[in-house]
Write a protein that holds these residues in place. Structure first.
Motif, short mmCIF file in Angstrom:
data_model
loop_
_atom_site.label_atom_id
_atom_site.label_comp_id
_atom_site.label_asym_id
_atom_site.label_seq_id
_atom_site.Cartn_x
_atom_site.Cartn_y
_atom_site.Cartn_z
N SER A 147 0.74 -0.89 0.03
CA SER A 147 0.00 -0.21 0.12
C SER A 147 0.84 1.47 0.21
O SER A 147 1.42 1.19 0.62
CB SER A 147 -0.62 0.27 1.79
N LEU A 148 0.78 2.17 -0.47
CA LEU A 148 0.85 3.68 -0.78
C LEU A 148 0.39 4.97 0.52
O LEU A 148 0.83 6.10 0.33
CB LEU A 148 1.77 4.24 -2.15
N GLY A 149 -0.93 3.94 0.59
CA GLY A 149 -1.03 4.78 1.83
C GLY A 149 -0.49 5.70 3.34
O GLY A 149 0.35 4.61 3.40
N VAL A 150 -0.11 6.47 3.24
CA VAL A 150 0.46 6.85 4.62
C VAL A 150 -0.11 6.96 5.94
O VAL A 150 -1.30 7.31 6.32
CB VAL A 150 0.79 8.22 4.49
N HIS A 151 0.13 5.35 6.35
CA HIS A 151 -0.54 5.58 7.66
C HIS A 151 -0.10 3.49 8.28
O HIS A 151 0.65 3.52 8.10
CB HIS A 151 -1.88 4.19 7.73
N ALA A 152 -0.09 3.75 9.29
CA ALA A 152 0.63 2.09 10.11
C ALA A 152 0.27 1.15 9.44
O ALA A 152 -0.96 1.27 8.75
CB ALA A 152 0.12 2.37 11.80
N ALA A 153 0.73 0.13 8.98
CA ALA A 153 0.36 -1.43 8.99
C ALA A 153 -0.22 -1.94 9.30
O ALA A 153 -0.84 -1.58 10.35
CB ALA A 153 1.70 -1.92 8.07
N HIS A 154 -0.57 -2.64 8.58
CA HIS A 154 -1.33 -3.56 9.16
C HIS A 154 -1.21 -5.26 9.24
O HIS A 154 -1.90 -6.32 9.22
CB HIS A 154 -2.55 -4.11 8.56
N ASN A 155 -0.01 -5.11 8.69
CA ASN A 155 0.88 -6.80 8.59
C ASN A 155 1.99 -6.63 8.39
O ASN A 155 2.66 -5.35 8.38
CB ASN A 155 0.33 -7.19 6.93
N TYR A 156 2.77 -7.15 9.19
CA TYR A 156 3.87 -6.81 9.51
C TYR A 156 4.87 -7.88 9.63
O TYR A 156 4.76 -9.58 10.02
CB TYR A 156 4.52 -6.89 11.10
N LEU A 157 6.17 -8.36 9.78
CA LEU A 157 7.11 -9.69 9.52
C LEU A 157 8.39 -9.54 10.77
O LEU A 157 8.75 -8.49 10.88
CB LEU A 157 7.72 -9.66 8.26
N LEU A 158 8.24 -10.17 11.35
CA LEU A 158 9.51 -10.40 12.24
C LEU A 158 10.48 -11.14 12.07
O LEU A 158 9.85 -12.46 11.51
CB LEU A 158 8.73 -10.51 13.66
N ALA A 159 11.71 -11.06 12.09
CA ALA A 159 12.62 -12.25 11.77
C ALA A 159 13.68 -11.59 12.89
O ALA A 159 14.02 -10.78 13.36
CB ALA A 159 13.30 -11.33 10.08
N VAL A 160 14.95 -12.96 12.65
CA VAL A 160 15.58 -12.51 13.84
C VAL A 160 16.91 -13.78 12.95
O VAL A 160 16.55 -14.44 12.27
CB VAL A 160 15.62 -13.31 14.92
#
Length: 361
Positions: A147-160
């Motif tokens: 998305s190119l809308g300026v807002h906090a995302a609804h999906n994330y990836l956590l990696a180590v």
């Protein structure tokens, strides 16, 4: 094994690098930890998989709006073949502080610690044993919405991801030359200076490049409003020993709350050495240098642990500290912290966490 953690091991393990020439952050182990987040579902799909590239949409929000945070900690192998982590609870605590500032969902720090323990167990043969080496652990979170809308995302990836490392500075535990930055600004109160987020480091690169051109290893940042008060070095918190007292800038909302910083303050207090957290102006520091009361200066951070400062350059006023040699206190702090981390010195503070209770063979 951690509940709900899936493990897929690689069929093509990589050759291990030469432990005597690791550098910092150049090599990566065979596996990584991943976990997804979707709004309304929470964090899910925790897994250890072979190390490799991510597949992200070109419009993934992390690329465009920089919604990302990270942490850094290390695993150490002891002489009796145990594996220790150093204060991982503090890293998870700070990760959630950064998450809050960047509008990223909170994580279960205990679950992440147990998961990265499993990852370190799998990669135990990657932990270097040469003096001054360790296995660097880099947890990070990125926004993945297409998305190119300026807002906090609804999906994330956590990696180590994991990287066997040597000394952060190629010169090792030798005093570094630092330029005091008087033009560019890294952070201001109310911004993201206290969070561990990529943008803070991106905005520091220009000053870092200019310092390197003049032969300096790092930049010492002043406050972004008055360009007067000392904040931190590019990748480290900073301490000054003046007339027998150790001073470090107080946490003011634009300074990172370093895990090593906190450990150093605890050690100094335990040793009965006066340590004060307060505003320190560059003028005060130069005056202390001029009258001979500035005895030592050093940076602190996970990567370098202790980095003694041999020279500070402020508007062409050069301050040569301790004859350009490592100070007695800097050396003692380095020896003590690394001794606790490596299991060679008793950990009376309860800082180390054993990855597993049996020897790794």
């Amino acid at each position: 094994m951690v509940n709900n953690l899936l493990v897929e091991k690689t069929n093509s393990p990589k050759a291990k690098p030469d432990q005597k020439n690791l550098g910092f952050g150049k090599y990566f182990t065979d596996h990584m930890f991943l976990m997804d987040y979707t709004e309304g579902k929470g964090w899910y799909n925790a897994r250890i998989v072979p190390y490799g590239p991510f597949s992200l949409d070109p419009s993934a929000m992390v690329f465009h709006y920089g919604q990302t945070v990270f942490e850094g900690l290390k695993a150490y192998k002891t002489a009796d073949d145990r594996v220790l982590l150093f204060r991982p609870d503090k890293n998870m605590e700070r990760l959630n502080i950064s998450n809050d500032r960047l509008s990223i969902p909170q994580v279960d720090g205990d679950f992440i610690i147990e998961s990265l323990k499993e990852l370190v167990k799998i990669e135990k043969d990657w932990i270097p044993v040469e003096e001054g080496t360790s296995l660097y652990i880099r947890p990070f979170i990125i926004a993945t919405d297409a998305s190119l809308g300026v807002h906090a995302a609804h999906n994330y990836l956590l990696a180590v991801i994991l990287s066997p490392v040597g000394a952060y500075y190629p010169e090792g535990l030798k005093p570094v030359r630092i330029n005091v930055e008087s033009e560019f600004v890294r952070a201001v109160r109310g911004g993201t200076g206290f969070a561990k987020t990529a943008g803070n480091y991106a905005s520091s690169l220009k000053a870092q490049e200019e310092a390197h051109k003049s032969g300096y290893s790092q930049v010492l940042w002043l406050d972004g409003i008055q360009h007067k008060y000392i904040e931190e070095v590019g990748s480290m918190n900073v301490f000054f020993k003046i007339n027998g007292e150790v001073l470090t800038p107080a946490l003011n909302g634009s300074i990172l709350n370093g895990v090593t910083r906190d450990s150093i303050i605890t050690l100094l207090k335990d040793w009965g050495i006066p340590v004060v957290e307060r505003q320190i102006s560059i003028e005060e520091l130069y005056e202390a240098y001029s009258n001979g009361t500035l005895e030592e200066a050093f940076g602190t951070g996970t990567a370098a642990v202790i980095s003694p400062i041999g020279e500070l350059n402020w508007l062409d006023h050069k301050m040569i500290l301790n004859k350009g040699e490592i100070g007695e206190l800097s050396q003692k702090l380095y020896d003590t912290i690394t001794g606790i981390q490596n299991g060679e010195i008793e950990d009376k503070f309860g800082w180390t966490v054993e990855v597993e209770s049996v020897k790794l063979v």
